[in-house]
Motif scaffolding. Structure first.
Motif, PDB file in Angstrom:
ATOM      1  N   ARG A 195      -7.500  -1.454  17.978  1.00 25.39           N
ATOM      2  CA  ARG A 195      -8.248  -0.508  18.216  1.00 25.39           C
ATOM      3  C   ARG A 195      -9.345  -0.433  19.050  1.00 25.39           C
ATOM      4  O   ARG A 195      -9.849   0.529  19.531  1.00 25.39           O
ATOM      5  N   LYS A 224       4.596   6.441  -4.583  1.00 22.51           N
ATOM      6  CA  LYS A 224       4.794   5.447  -5.718  1.00 22.51           C
ATOM      7  C   LYS A 224       4.908   6.102  -7.027  1.00 22.51           C
ATOM      8  O   LYS A 224       5.850   5.376  -7.966  1.00 22.51           O
ATOM      9  N   ILE A 248       1.095  -5.517  -7.691  1.00 21.71           N
ATOM     10  CA  ILE A 248       1.986  -4.598  -6.749  1.00 21.71           C
ATOM     11  C   ILE A 248       3.422  -4.149  -7.308  1.00 21.71           C
ATOM     12  O   ILE A 248       4.008  -2.751  -7.040  1.00 21.71           O
ATOM     13  N   GLY A 281       2.022  -1.785 -10.748  1.00 18.61           N
ATOM     14  CA  GLY A 281       0.911  -0.956 -10.508  1.00 18.61           C
ATOM     15  C   GLY A 281      -0.330  -1.183 -11.361  1.00 18.61           C
ATOM     16  O   GLY A 281      -1.109  -0.137 -11.439  1.00 18.61           O
ATOM     17  N   LEU A 329       7.688   2.257   0.923  1.00 19.19           N
ATOM     18  CA  LEU A 329       6.528   2.096   1.599  1.00 19.19           C
ATOM     19  C   LEU A 329       6.241   0.515   1.206  1.00 19.19           C
ATOM     20  O   LEU A 329       4.845   0.302   1.041  1.00 19.19           O
ATOM     21  N   PHE A 366       2.984  -1.424   2.794  1.00 19.39           N
ATOM     22  CA  PHE A 366       1.568  -0.850   2.559  1.00 19.39           C
ATOM     23  C   PHE A 366       1.213  -0.979   1.047  1.00 19.39           C
ATOM     24  O   PHE A 366       0.088  -0.481   0.745  1.00 19.39           O
ATOM     25  N   GLN A 367       1.719  -1.772   0.323  1.00 17.35           N
ATOM     26  CA  GLN A 367       1.473  -2.140  -1.356  1.00 17.35           C
ATOM     27  C   GLN A 367       0.191  -2.644  -1.324  1.00 17.35           C
ATOM     28  O   GLN A 367      -0.841  -2.387  -2.274  1.00 17.35           O
ATOM     29  N   ARG A 382      -2.333  -2.569   0.917  1.00 20.05           N
ATOM     30  CA  ARG A 382      -3.193  -1.821   1.442  1.00 20.05           C
ATOM     31  C   ARG A 382      -3.660  -0.826   0.192  1.00 20.05           C
ATOM     32  O   ARG A 382      -4.702  -0.777  -0.098  1.00 20.05           O
ATOM     33  N   ARG A 383      -2.828  -0.397  -0.422  1.00 23.87           N
ATOM     34  CA  ARG A 383      -2.892   0.531  -1.675  1.00 23.87           C
ATOM     35  C   ARG A 383      -3.596   0.017  -2.598  1.00 23.87           C
ATOM     36  O   ARG A 383      -4.545   0.688  -3.171  1.00 23.87           O
ATOM     37  N   LYS A 393      -7.408  -0.468  -1.756  1.00 23.10           N
ATOM     38  CA  LYS A 393      -7.899   0.784  -1.692  1.00 23.10           C
ATOM     39  C   LYS A 393      -8.873   1.162  -2.954  1.00 23.10           C
ATOM     40  O   LYS A 393     -10.028   1.641  -2.902  1.00 23.10           O
ATOM     41  N   SER A 398      -5.451  -5.288   6.683  1.00 28.88           N
ATOM     42  CA  SER A 398      -6.573  -5.421   7.062  1.00 28.88           C
ATOM     43  C   SER A 398      -7.226  -4.724   8.121  1.00 28.88           C
ATOM     44  O   SER A 398      -6.413  -3.978   8.931  1.00 28.88           O
ATOM     45  N   ASP A 399      -8.360  -5.221   8.460  1.00 32.55           N
ATOM     46  CA  ASP A 399      -8.955  -4.272   9.704  1.00 32.55           C
ATOM     47  C   ASP A 399      -9.325  -5.245  10.749  1.00 32.55           C
ATOM     48  O   ASP A 399      -8.994  -5.088  11.936  1.00 32.55           O
ATOM     49  N   PHE A 435       0.630   0.721  13.609  1.00 30.70           N
ATOM     50  CA  PHE A 435      -0.646   0.138  12.947  1.00 30.70           C
ATOM     51  C   PHE A 435      -1.408  -0.425  13.821  1.00 30.70           C
ATOM     52  O   PHE A 435      -0.842  -1.492  14.587  1.00 30.70           O
ATOM     53  N   LEU A 440      -4.823  -3.360  14.395  1.00 25.92           N
ATOM     54  CA  LEU A 440      -5.955  -3.878  13.825  1.00 25.92           C
ATOM     55  C   LEU A 440      -7.204  -3.513  14.447  1.00 25.92           C
ATOM     56  O   LEU A 440      -6.985  -3.130  15.985  1.00 25.92           O
TER      57      LEU A 440
END
Lengths: 170, 262
Positions: free
Chosen positions: A17, A40, B64, B67, B103, B106-107, B109-110, B113, B141-142, B174, B176
């Motif tokens: 980015r 989900k 994961i 949940g 998805l 992305f688990q 990341r979810r 969050k 990750s960022d 995506f 970084l």
């Protein structure tokens, strides 16, 4: 000459980015993450929620029907076996009766034959008695004949010397 | 909101876990709220932070797959500002159920969050393997920190990693935030180390850090006894290098008086 480092550089580099290139889209907004969570949750509800078509009652009905069919089948097997057994028993009884009748007939024949044997034995004994009688008669007749012959020869013998003496014999 | 930083290299033995543990420890010591995430089923980061003997009933597997909230599996460490998502052997079995999830990339990341508001930094230590879990780590990750050994094989591994990141950008759209590449176990007496450093700055200038982590037995000894290098020998060369790394990556400056006394 190129070193190993120079020949092993990545052909494609990630842009990141912080790159100065304009217009790099950055996905995964908070709304995207909401969609991930919702997706989900939806997936979880789909796999853990109530099944469609009322599966449990259908399953119970099918199970009961299967049990009923199994019971009916086994009962029919038992009844069929019972009927077969009766039939076999009846057949065996008929066989036994016919065998008994045959046995009766054989016994009757045996008795008849025994009677015949008795009669024949009696006849044989009668005939033997007759035979003995005849034999006795023949013997006595033979003895009489022998006696008669002997006597006549004796008489002849006695008369022959007299004839010689008298000169009548040539 | 926490800055999520991932220590990753597909080549094993580059010192990811040791440096990640020291890095996170130092951030926490500076007063930052740090959450460390151990994504390696071997649980080496958990061991470095001296938490391997603690019985972990739940793990990232239950977070994961089932949940469960991530907050339920976060444990404290000896340092107040430093928390840990420990690893257990169950992580090795995570690949298959993860594969079947929607998805699936992305688990993680979810899961993060829900907790990222509670921390300043989330430091993730990933296993040196190309799998779904490491892909989850990248997308969660960022920023990415890539430790390299000063040899050709690590340089080749870097090539594979960067090409993989480029394909992730293409496939997932995506990106970084930043990628940092730095040398570990650096010894200026070895020509190969100089050659490696020169190659990184020449071919990857946009990623290369000035900081190098010098060769040292101290960090190895510290992780073997479950201590941080900053506890065992805060004035060692490698401790200084880690501080420099933190500064260069995050622009965080500490109070110099803290380490003035030997």
């Amino acid at each position: 000459m190129k070193t190993k480092f120079e020949t092993n550089v990545a052909a494609e580099l990630p842009k990141t980015r912080m790159s100065q290139e304009p217009g790099l889209p950055w996905k995964l907004d908070p709304e995207d993450l909401e969609k991930v969570s919702a997706g989900k949750d939806e997936y979880k509800a789909a796999i853990s929620g109530a099944f469609p078509l009322k599966t449990r009652p259908v399953f119970l009905i099918v199970l009961l029907a299967a049990i009923f069919a199994a019971i009916t089948y086994f009962v029919s097997l038992v009844l069929t076996d019972s009927a077969n057994t009766h039939t076999v028993a009846d057949n065996k009884e008929v066989t036994m009766l016919s065998m008994q009748t045959t046995l009766g007939k054989i016994n009757n024949e045996k008795n008849t034959l025994s009677e015949n044997i008795g009669q024949l034995e009696k006849r044989v004994s009668e005939l033997n008695a007759q035979k003995e009688l005849f034999a006795t008669v023949i013997e006595s007749l033979t003895k009489k004949t022998d006696d008669a012959v002997g006597q006549s020869e004796t008489e002849k013998a006695q008369s022959a010397p007299q004839a010689i003496k008298s000169g009548t014999v040539n | 909101m926490a800055k999520k930083q991932l220590f990753l290299n597909y080549k094993g033995g580059t010192g990811k876990t040791s440096i990640a543990a020291a890095y996170g420890y130092y951030l926490a010591k500076m007063g930052k709220k740090v959450l460390m995430v151990d994504l390696d089923a071997q649980a080496h980061l958990t061991a470095c932070l001296n938490q391997e003997s603690v019985h972990h009933e739940k793990s990232l597997y239950s977070v994961i797959v089932n949940g469960d909230p991530l907050s339920e599996i976060i444990i404290p460490t000896q340092l107040p500002g430093l928390k840990l998502v420990p690893s257990t052997i169950s992580l090795s079995a995570l690949e298959q159920p993860l594969f079947n999830m929607p998805l699936r990339e992305f688990q993680l990341r979810r899961a993060l969050k829900n907790v990222e508001r509670d921390y300043d930094f989330i430091v993730i230590d990933s296993s040196p393997s190309i799998n779904l879990l490491s892909l989850n780590a990248i997308i969660a990750s960022d920023e990415m920190l890539i430790p390299l050994l000063a040899d050709f094989l690590s340089f080749h591994g870097l090539k594979l990693l960067l090409e993989t990141l480029a394909s992730i950008e293409r496939d997932f759209q995506f990106y970084l935030g930043k990628i940092y590449v730095f040398l570990n176990r650096y010894n200026p007496d070895y020509p190969i180390c100089l050659e490696s450093k020169e190659a990184i700055h020449k071919f990857y200038p946009q990623y290369a850090l000035k900081t190098v982590i010098n060769e040292s037995q101290d960090i190895i000894n510290a992780s073997s006894v479950g201590m941080s290098i900053f506890e065992m020998n805060p004035n060692s060369k490698v401790s200084c290098d880690i501080r420099e790394l933190v500064k260069e990556v995050n622009g965080i400056y500490e109070d110099a008086r803290e380490y003035a006394v030997v």
